[in-house]
Design a protein around this motif. Sequence first.
Motif, mmCIF file in Angstrom:
data_model
loop_
_atom_site.group_PDB
_atom_site.id
_atom_site.type_symbol
_atom_site.label_atom_id
_atom_site.label_comp_id
_atom_site.label_asym_id
_atom_site.label_seq_id
_atom_site.Cartn_x
_atom_site.Cartn_y
_atom_site.Cartn_z
ATOM 1 N N VAL A 172 49.006 33.419 39.542
ATOM 2 C CA VAL A 172 48.283 34.680 39.685
ATOM 3 C C VAL A 172 48.413 35.131 41.133
ATOM 4 O O VAL A 172 48.755 34.330 42.005
ATOM 5 N N VAL A 180 38.180 32.934 38.512
ATOM 6 C CA VAL A 180 37.790 32.499 37.164
ATOM 7 C C VAL A 180 37.480 31.014 37.185
ATOM 8 O O VAL A 180 38.267 30.208 37.682
ATOM 9 N N LEU A 187 44.841 29.302 32.408
ATOM 10 C CA LEU A 187 44.283 30.504 33.021
ATOM 11 C C LEU A 187 44.148 31.660 32.040
ATOM 12 O O LEU A 187 43.183 32.432 32.118
ATOM 13 N N ASP A 190 41.041 30.855 30.025
ATOM 14 C CA ASP A 190 39.838 30.883 30.867
ATOM 15 C C ASP A 190 39.465 32.310 31.268
ATOM 16 O O ASP A 190 38.276 32.663 31.308
ATOM 17 N N SER A 191 40.473 33.127 31.573
ATOM 18 C CA SER A 191 40.177 34.510 31.972
ATOM 19 C C SER A 191 39.627 35.312 30.792
ATOM 20 O O SER A 191 38.742 36.161 30.973
ATOM 21 N N ASP A 196 37.378 38.487 32.167
ATOM 22 C CA ASP A 196 38.009 39.105 33.339
ATOM 23 C C ASP A 196 39.415 39.570 32.953
ATOM 24 O O ASP A 196 40.390 38.820 33.053
ATOM 25 N N THR A 197 39.536 40.818 32.526
ATOM 26 C CA THR A 197 40.826 41.314 32.056
ATOM 27 C C THR A 197 41.831 41.505 33.197
ATOM 28 O O THR A 197 43.041 41.414 32.979
ATOM 29 N N VAL A 199 42.287 39.527 35.810
ATOM 30 C CA VAL A 199 42.936 38.228 36.024
ATOM 31 C C VAL A 199 43.854 37.911 34.846
ATOM 32 O O VAL A 199 44.956 37.400 35.030
ATOM 33 N N PHE A 200 43.413 38.235 33.630
ATOM 34 C CA PHE A 200 44.220 37.930 32.449
ATOM 35 C C PHE A 200 45.577 38.632 32.507
ATOM 36 O O PHE A 200 46.621 37.999 32.342
#
Length: 342
Positions: A172, A180, A187, A190-191, A196-197, A199-200
């Motif tokens: 990332v 996150v 990840l 977890d995102s 948390d879009t 980070v996704f």
Amino acid sequence: MKEFTFVELGKRIGQLLVSLFFLLVVTFVIGRVLPTDPVGAIVGELADPATYQAMRQRLGLDLPVYQQFWVYLTSLLQGDLGTAILTGNPVIKDLSTAFPATLELATLAIILSTVIGVPLGMTAAFFRDTWFDQFARVISLVGHSIPVFWFGIVGLVIFYATLNWVGGPGRVDIYLEGLVEPRTGMLLIDSLLAGDTEVFWNAVSHIILPACILAYSAMAYITRMTRSFTLEQLNQDYVVAARAKGASNWRIVSGHLLPNIAVQLVTVLAISYGGLLEGAVVTEVVFSWPGIGQYMTNALMIGDMNAVVAGTLIIGFIFMLLNFLSDLAYLVLDPRTREVTA
């Protein structure tokens, strides 16, 4: 049938444990005879002989190899994989962080290679010796022939540095790291769990290129094997009979071909998945992916054999477990196997 299942299961588990023990022995002995100097990596080149010797005794490297192995095996059975020289952390703690990153990358790669490779192989078999079949064979041949690291470097130059279509090295962007809370260590999951879009989608942009490159070599193998399995089945009487009754190609594939090649495909996919976990080592180095491959590479550079042996055991265990599960799938999916073995 019940007695057979327990006996066969016990035999397979026994074979798995024996294989793991031999893997441990070979990996440990090779690690101890390699010309590396983990003591020097800890105390530094300017350390006096007394300090060097004291650290050598502390690490147990002054003992014969068989005594070192016994000490390591005893600790391993208690869940202690030793301490990593590179990080100073318990190896098991480092692996709990690094392995999910590799698992996430390899899992996405096997999904991509299966979704593309199986239909491509079956379609190529249906249209044998046509332009589509030739196209599929060329694609497979290229995937087998060109090294993964070359694809990785070229992919970064084209899709990241030139076109800016994907994220760069790492999982990332730096400004999003640590936002996150790790739950599974993967990840993407977890995102999503954290909602948390940003980070996704950032993580998707970083993983898509290494996953596609890693998947390409596996897809080439899956395509070739699927084509071969399908061609073998297309000549069988039951397919000819289905065609004579006017069954559509989709009906032949879904109702006849897939069930008959499922056992072979499971084995191919299991081998491919294990190969992706091993092959991720090169991809992780190229893409600075903080997985178990990069962790082992960094450890090997300084002779940190606790980390190398533990990483090898983890990958070896996963590979053997996948083969073990594919053998069990044989028993479940193919009644002839159960009858012959019984």
